[in-house]
Scaffold this motif. Structure first.
Motif, PDB file in Angstrom:
ATOM      1  N   THR A 484      29.127  48.300  50.755  1.00  0.00           N
ATOM      2  CA  THR A 484      29.620  47.063  50.454  1.00  0.00           C
ATOM      3  C   THR A 484      28.805  46.500  49.639  1.00  0.00           C
ATOM      4  N   TYR A 485      29.459  45.705  48.638  1.00  0.00           N
ATOM      5  CA  TYR A 485      28.874  44.950  47.465  1.00  0.00           C
ATOM      6  C   TYR A 485      29.168  43.584  47.729  1.00  0.00           C
ATOM      7  N   VAL A 522      34.342  45.519  48.120  1.00  0.00           N
ATOM      8  CA  VAL A 522      34.003  44.314  47.179  1.00  0.00           C
ATOM      9  C   VAL A 522      34.572  43.059  47.909  1.00  0.00           C
ATOM     10  N   THR A 523      33.895  42.004  47.974  1.00  0.00           N
ATOM     11  CA  THR A 523      34.386  40.762  48.655  1.00  0.00           C
ATOM     12  C   THR A 523      34.593  39.767  47.671  1.00  0.00           C
ATOM     13  N   SER A 524      34.470  39.848  46.499  1.00  0.00           N
ATOM     14  CA  SER A 524      35.054  38.837  45.531  1.00  0.00           C
ATOM     15  C   SER A 524      35.751  39.551  44.118  1.00  0.00           C
ATOM     16  N   GLU A 525      36.418  38.972  43.746  1.00  0.00           N
ATOM     17  CA  GLU A 525      36.781  39.502  42.242  1.00  0.00           C
ATOM     18  C   GLU A 525      35.749  39.597  41.300  1.00  0.00           C
ATOM     19  N   LYS A 526      34.999  38.590  41.318  1.00  0.00           N
ATOM     20  CA  LYS A 526      33.697  38.549  40.498  1.00  0.00           C
ATOM     21  C   LYS A 526      32.973  39.884  40.549  1.00  0.00           C
ATOM     22  N   TYR A 527      32.700  40.128  41.741  1.00  0.00           N
ATOM     23  CA  TYR A 527      31.878  41.322  42.238  1.00  0.00           C
ATOM     24  C   TYR A 527      32.732  42.768  41.608  1.00  0.00           C
ATOM     25  N   LEU A 528      33.788  42.595  41.872  1.00  0.00           N
ATOM     26  CA  LEU A 528      35.031  43.842  41.499  1.00  0.00           C
ATOM     27  C   LEU A 528      34.748  44.216  39.970  1.00  0.00           C
ATOM     28  N   GLN A 529      34.530  42.958  38.963  1.00  0.00           N
ATOM     29  CA  GLN A 529      34.665  43.304  37.685  1.00  0.00           C
ATOM     30  C   GLN A 529      33.246  43.478  37.278  1.00  0.00           C
ATOM     31  N   GLU A 530      32.270  42.925  37.914  1.00  0.00           N
ATOM     32  CA  GLU A 530      30.609  43.570  37.851  1.00  0.00           C
ATOM     33  C   GLU A 530      30.408  45.092  38.062  1.00  0.00           C
ATOM     34  N   PRO A 538      36.796  52.910  39.196  1.00  0.00           N
ATOM     35  CA  PRO A 538      37.782  51.647  39.888  1.00  0.00           C
ATOM     36  C   PRO A 538      38.337  52.572  41.104  1.00  0.00           C
ATOM     37  N   THR A 539      38.563  53.680  41.125  1.00  0.00           N
ATOM     38  CA  THR A 539      39.331  54.467  42.301  1.00  0.00           C
ATOM     39  C   THR A 539      38.311  54.270  43.312  1.00  0.00           C
ATOM     40  N   LYS A 540      36.996  53.788  43.298  1.00  0.00           N
ATOM     41  CA  LYS A 540      36.327  53.997  44.775  1.00  0.00           C
ATOM     42  C   LYS A 540      36.429  52.427  45.236  1.00  0.00           C
ATOM     43  N   LEU A 541      36.804  51.379  44.542  1.00  0.00           N
ATOM     44  CA  LEU A 541      36.565  49.943  44.784  1.00  0.00           C
ATOM     45  C   LEU A 541      37.729  49.769  45.667  1.00  0.00           C
ATOM     46  N   LYS A 542      37.449  48.986  46.773  1.00  0.00           N
ATOM     47  CA  LYS A 542      38.458  48.429  48.005  1.00  0.00           C
ATOM     48  C   LYS A 542      38.116  46.841  48.060  1.00  0.00           C
ATOM     49  N   PHE A 543      39.191  45.963  47.504  1.00  0.00           N
ATOM     50  CA  PHE A 543      38.830  44.449  47.417  1.00  0.00           C
ATOM     51  C   PHE A 543      39.126  44.134  48.896  1.00  0.00           C
ATOM     52  N   LEU A 544      38.192  43.508  49.613  1.00  0.00           N
ATOM     53  CA  LEU A 544      38.365  42.873  50.761  1.00  0.00           C
ATOM     54  C   LEU A 544      38.152  41.325  50.806  1.00  0.00           C
ATOM     55  N   GLU A 580      42.521  53.603  56.820  1.00  0.00           N
ATOM     56  CA  GLU A 580      42.976  54.270  55.350  1.00  0.00           C
ATOM     57  C   GLU A 580      41.970  55.301  54.785  1.00  0.00           C
ATOM     58  N   ILE A 581      40.938  54.979  55.002  1.00  0.00           N
ATOM     59  CA  ILE A 581      39.974  55.883  54.569  1.00  0.00           C
ATOM     60  C   ILE A 581      39.612  57.133  55.626  1.00  0.00           C
ATOM     61  N   TYR A 582      39.871  56.921  56.688  1.00  0.00           N
ATOM     62  CA  TYR A 582      39.758  57.941  57.848  1.00  0.00           C
ATOM     63  C   TYR A 582      40.798  58.851  57.611  1.00  0.00           C
TER      64      TYR A 582
END
Length: 583
Positions: A484-485, A522-530, A538-544, A580-582
């Motif tokens: 988690t970021y 990732v808990t925000s759009e800003k962190y997603l871009q960071e 990008p395939t590893k990132l899941k926006f929550l 989903e991951i499981y």
């Protein structure tokens, strides 16, 4: 089965003639075991075995050395290859002679030719540890082919986990004619048996160090060897005795090393003295007590630099740099202990290396995949004045969901059933955040706990020592890893550090840390871009998108973040990502 006709035989034992087939170990030693054949015989008889055999890797020298005993028969553990993809498995052949051994050696590189030879010569044989890969290539299709090729399986191995032994036995007992016919249609392999869904089951210690000979064995008919072997053919045997733990593997490694020096060094008086008064079983118990009960209490009466140590201890609380020195001193002092524990870490890795295979087979053959049980690893990144005396979460959450929060601290305890706090082995202030302490976790204790709890997913929240422990658990126990970021590290770094080189070093660490994850929440759009800008795939990132999470840009409050993350609405979204991951 008449009790007076019962025979006990350990069908899987190694001696000093057991060959190492390749890898770095072959450059160091030529054998996986240093137990003399005569010692194998004595221990087996002492522990009640009616017959004795030795099953060295691709060798019968050990068995031949004790073949003059009337109650000994010659056997061998053969490394056999599937020619289509070079996957290797181990097959134990029983009651063979030198002529058989020569032919087996020639045919073992093609499993189909070898099985035809063994069957045509009526040589009793079985698959050893069917869920344990030999060269890392074992897959579900190989397991299914084994079901068609072999009638006898080792369902109780003294090195493999109890869970895996029981799973294998349950699957074999649940086989049906319909399932076997489906496999025949799939692979075009035709079993020799008229009832190939009925499997015979045997057991053996798989002992390499001399500690566990006769502790796992097969019970069959007697009184003669021919009666016993026939009972294996007929499926009338039972596998009994102990399964293995990572302690078993660690003890065996130490026992093998002990025997290596004992039989290779010229000065053996000390070894003879130890052997005279200390049995192998007691040696194993001494190892376990030393490493797992008293390991944290290693100390000397008057350490070197006593005055310096006293000064650091006295003033460390007022001077963080000295506190760090004190902590590093504790870690360095226990480095020999950490090194001594490495065989047990290897044991954990070895016993869990084929976890994906057992998960897949269990799901397909029993329709019972492991439950979605999640361990959330977090460092305690609170300031001292804001640190709670207890972790307080909604109790109903833990009663309803299969999650466990795992952390590490020097003092904090929790009575909550959903929280496990380990006592740290050391702690020190974080250099760029002096108000925050980092707690060094007891790695082996955490690994042992996670294996026992049998988690299906690991979720790490923080990139500190507990985050690293979570990565280690994932790697060794073969459990999927989620990160988690949720903290704007770049803003913290720019505020506290002026050195560009140090900033780059921090980001290199974070890049490595997050690259270990299967998925990153990732808990925000800003962190997603960071993270995308830092070359995280990008395939590893899941926006929550979570309610009330954005305020963590400036404060690294792991406890408060965790409370918000586990809030009912947020956790519902998180749970969907877990599923989903499981799957």
């Amino acid at each position: 089965m008449s009790e007076k006709l019962i025979c006990k035989v350990d069908l899987h034992v190694h001696s000093q003639y057991s060959e190492i087939e390749g890898g770095i170990l072959k450059k160091i030693t030529h054998s996986e075991s240093y137990t003399p054949p005569q010692e194998v015989y004595k221990i087996a008889k002492k522990r009640g075995m009616n017959f004795v055999t030795i099953t060295d890797h691709n060798s019968i020298r050990g068995a031949l050395e004790i073949a003059h005993h009337d109650d000994v028969f010659i056997s061998e553990e053969v490394t056999v290859t599937f020619p289509e993809d070079k996957c290797e498995i181990h097959v134990v052949t029983l009651n063979i002679n030198e002529y058989h051994h020569q032919n087996i050696s020639k045919l073992r590189h093609n499993i189909y030719d070898l099985v035809d030879y063994l069957n045509s010569n009526q040589i009793v044989h079985f698959v050893a540890h069917p869920f344990s890969s030999v060269n890392g290539k074992l897959r579900k299709e190989h397991w299914e082919k084994m079901l068609l090729l072999f009638d006898v399986f080792e369902v109780r191995n003294g090195v493999q986990r109890e869970k895996d032994n029981l799973l294998l036995e349950k699957i074999l007992k649940g086989l049906t004619a319909e399932k076997i016919h489906q496999l025949i249609d799939k692979y075009k392999i035709y079993p020799l048996s008229q009832t190939p869904w009925k499997k015979s089951m045997v057991g053996g210690s798989d002992d390499h160090g001399g500690l566990y000979i006769g502790k796992t064995y097969t019970v069959g008919r007697g009184p003669g060897l021919a009666d016993f072997l026939e009972s294996i053919r007929r499926g009338e045997t039972k596998a009994e005795g102990k399964s293995g733990t990572f302690h078993t593997v660690g003890h065996s490694i130490y026992a093998t090393g002990y025997k290596f020096y004992k039989y290779r060094l010229k000065k053996r008086k000390l070894f003879k003295f130890i052997d005279k008064f200390v049995t192998d079983e007691i040696k194993g118990k001494i190892l376990e007590k030393a490493f797992f009960k008293n390991g944290s209490k290693l100390s000397s009466i008057m350490p070197k630099g006593f005055l310096i140590s006293f000064f650091i201890k006295k003033f460390s609380k007022k001077m963080p740099f000295l506190y760090t020195l004190r902590t590093m001193g504790k870690i360095n002092k226990n480095l020999p202990l950490y090194a001594a524990l490495s065989p047990y870490l290897f044991g954990l890795a070895y016993q869990n290396k084929d976890r994906n295979l057992t998960w897949e087979v269990k799901k397909y053959y029993l329709d019972q995949p492991d439950p979605l049980k999640v361990a959330i690893f977090t460092d305690i990144l609170e300031r001292k004045d804001s640190l709670p005396h207890h972790f307080e979460f909604d109790q109903t959450l833990f009663e309803r969901e299969k999650i466990k929060i795992i952390s590490c601290n020097r003092k904090i305890k929790s009575s909550n059933v959903g929280i496990k706090i380990f006592r740290s082995v050391a702690d020190f202030p974080f250099p760029i955040f002096p108000d925050i302490h980092l707690y060094i976790p007891p790695l082996l204790e955490i690994l042992s706990y996670c294996e026992k709890e049998d988690f299906a997913l690991i979720h790490v929240l923080t990139p500190g020592p507990m985050g690293l422990a979570g990565i280690m658990v994932s790697k060794l126990l073969k459990i999927p890893l989620i990160g988690t970021y949720y903290i704007d590290f770049s803003k913290h770094i720019q505020k506290l550090i002026t050195s560009e080189n140090f900033k780059n070093l921090v980001w290199k660490y974070l890049g490595w840390y997050y690259s270990q994850m299967h998925k990153i929440i990732v808990t925000s759009e800003k962190y997603l871009q960071e993270l995308k800008e830092k070359n995280i795939s990008p395939t590893k990132l899941k926006f929550l998108p979570c309610e009330g999470i954005d305020q963590y840009i400036c404060e690294s409050s792991s406890y408060q973040f965790l409370k918000d993350l586990l809030h009912q609405e947020n956790f519902f979204k998180l749970r969907e990502i877990y599923k989903e991951i499981y799957v």
